[in-house]
Enzyme design. Sequence first.
Site, PDB file in Angstrom:
ATOM      1  N   CYS A  42       1.194  -1.547   0.232  1.00 28.39           N
ATOM      2  CA  CYS A  42       0.262  -0.002   0.342  1.00 28.39           C
ATOM      3  C   CYS A  42       0.761   1.323   0.209  1.00 28.39           C
ATOM      4  O   CYS A  42       1.761   1.532   0.378  1.00 28.39           O
ATOM      5  CB  CYS A  42      -0.622   0.229   1.227  1.00 28.39           C
ATOM      6  SG  CYS A  42      -1.845   1.672   2.004  1.00 28.39           S
ATOM      7  N   ASP A  44       0.394   3.896   1.139  1.00 23.94           N
ATOM      8  CA  ASP A  44       0.301   4.012   3.114  1.00 23.94           C
ATOM      9  C   ASP A  44       1.705   4.549   3.472  1.00 23.94           C
ATOM     10  O   ASP A  44       2.763   3.342   3.391  1.00 23.94           O
ATOM     11  CB  ASP A  44      -0.579   3.205   4.186  1.00 23.94           C
ATOM     12  CG  ASP A  44      -0.755   4.060   4.950  1.00 23.94           C
ATOM     13  OD1 ASP A  44       0.187   4.379   6.107  1.00 23.94           O
ATOM     14  OD2 ASP A  44      -1.997   3.916   5.727  1.00 23.94           O
ATOM     15  N   ARG A  46       3.176   5.020   6.411  1.00 20.99           N
ATOM     16  CA  ARG A  46       3.607   4.116   7.987  1.00 20.99           C
ATOM     17  C   ARG A  46       3.886   2.656   7.125  1.00 20.99           C
ATOM     18  O   ARG A  46       4.566   2.233   7.794  1.00 20.99           O
ATOM     19  CB  ARG A  46       1.812   3.715   8.797  1.00 20.99           C
ATOM     20  CG  ARG A  46       1.797   5.452   9.139  1.00 20.99           C
ATOM     21  CD  ARG A  46       0.872   4.748  10.150  1.00 20.99           C
ATOM     22  NE  ARG A  46      -1.012   4.654   8.594  1.00 20.99           N
ATOM     23  CZ  ARG A  46      -1.510   4.826   8.814  1.00 20.99           C
ATOM     24  NH1 ARG A  46      -2.032   4.581  10.043  1.00 20.99           N
ATOM     25  NH2 ARG A  46      -2.595   3.575   8.443  1.00 20.99           N
ATOM     26  N   CYS A 101      -5.564   0.586   6.731  1.00 24.25           N
ATOM     27  CA  CYS A 101      -5.403   0.747   5.491  1.00 24.25           C
ATOM     28  C   CYS A 101      -6.797   1.325   5.656  1.00 24.25           C
ATOM     29  O   CYS A 101      -8.608   1.056   5.395  1.00 24.25           O
ATOM     30  CB  CYS A 101      -5.180  -0.989   4.711  1.00 24.25           C
ATOM     31  SG  CYS A 101      -5.278  -0.562   2.818  1.00 24.25           S
TER      32      CYS A 101
HETATM   33 CO    CO Z   1      -3.302   1.540   2.684  1.00 21.86          CO
END
Ligand code: CO
Length: 212
Positions: A42, A44, A46, A101
């Site tokens: 992903c 993301d 993080r 997510c």
């Molecule tokens: Co995500």
Amino acid sequence: MRLLDKLFENNRAWADGVCAADPTFFHKLAEQQAPDYLWIGCSDSRVPANQIVGLDPGEVFVHRNVANIVLHADLNCMSVIQFAVDVLKVEHIIVCGHYGCGGVRAAMNDDRLGLVDFWIRHVRDVARRKREELLALQDEDRRWARLCELNVLDQVANVCHSSIVQDAWAREQPLAVHGWIYDVADGRLRDLNACITSRREIDAITKAAQRL
Ligand code: CO
């Protein structure tokens, strides 16, 4: 605002540190990359691939998008897989989702965020197919976590069914496809036990989904 000096400063410090530990590091990397792994994760912030698994530059080929989705019609993702398998000859493709997510939650709640809605529609399709199992979970956070897992397994299946991976297996190129999930709350990876190494094993994805 325009120069981001801090990032250049960080970069100099990082490159100096790497050179101090191994003066030949960048020279060797400049010659060629030979990663063993393709990471599909992903976007993301993080979930940075190299850091999570403690790998240096040169050790993992990376593709990231919102909610780690693998679509046969996505030329970007398919080109990454094709290059990784056919040219770099990676031996492992890791599809790594993560708990918490935002893309998966937006799909679950049918949020309207804009253009990205079209993209995460694919996670909604996973949720629709697994509707009964998800509705059986009363707690919303557990449902969210489960959809994060189910989405990974669905994308593992998409990787396995791609002609790129099918052709690699047909010519007996060693290639394993893995489904993992990362927990942003404790920094730990968890294996979803969906390691597929041949066409014969694809059914194991469904079994893994039932076991969890
Ligand atoms: Co995500």
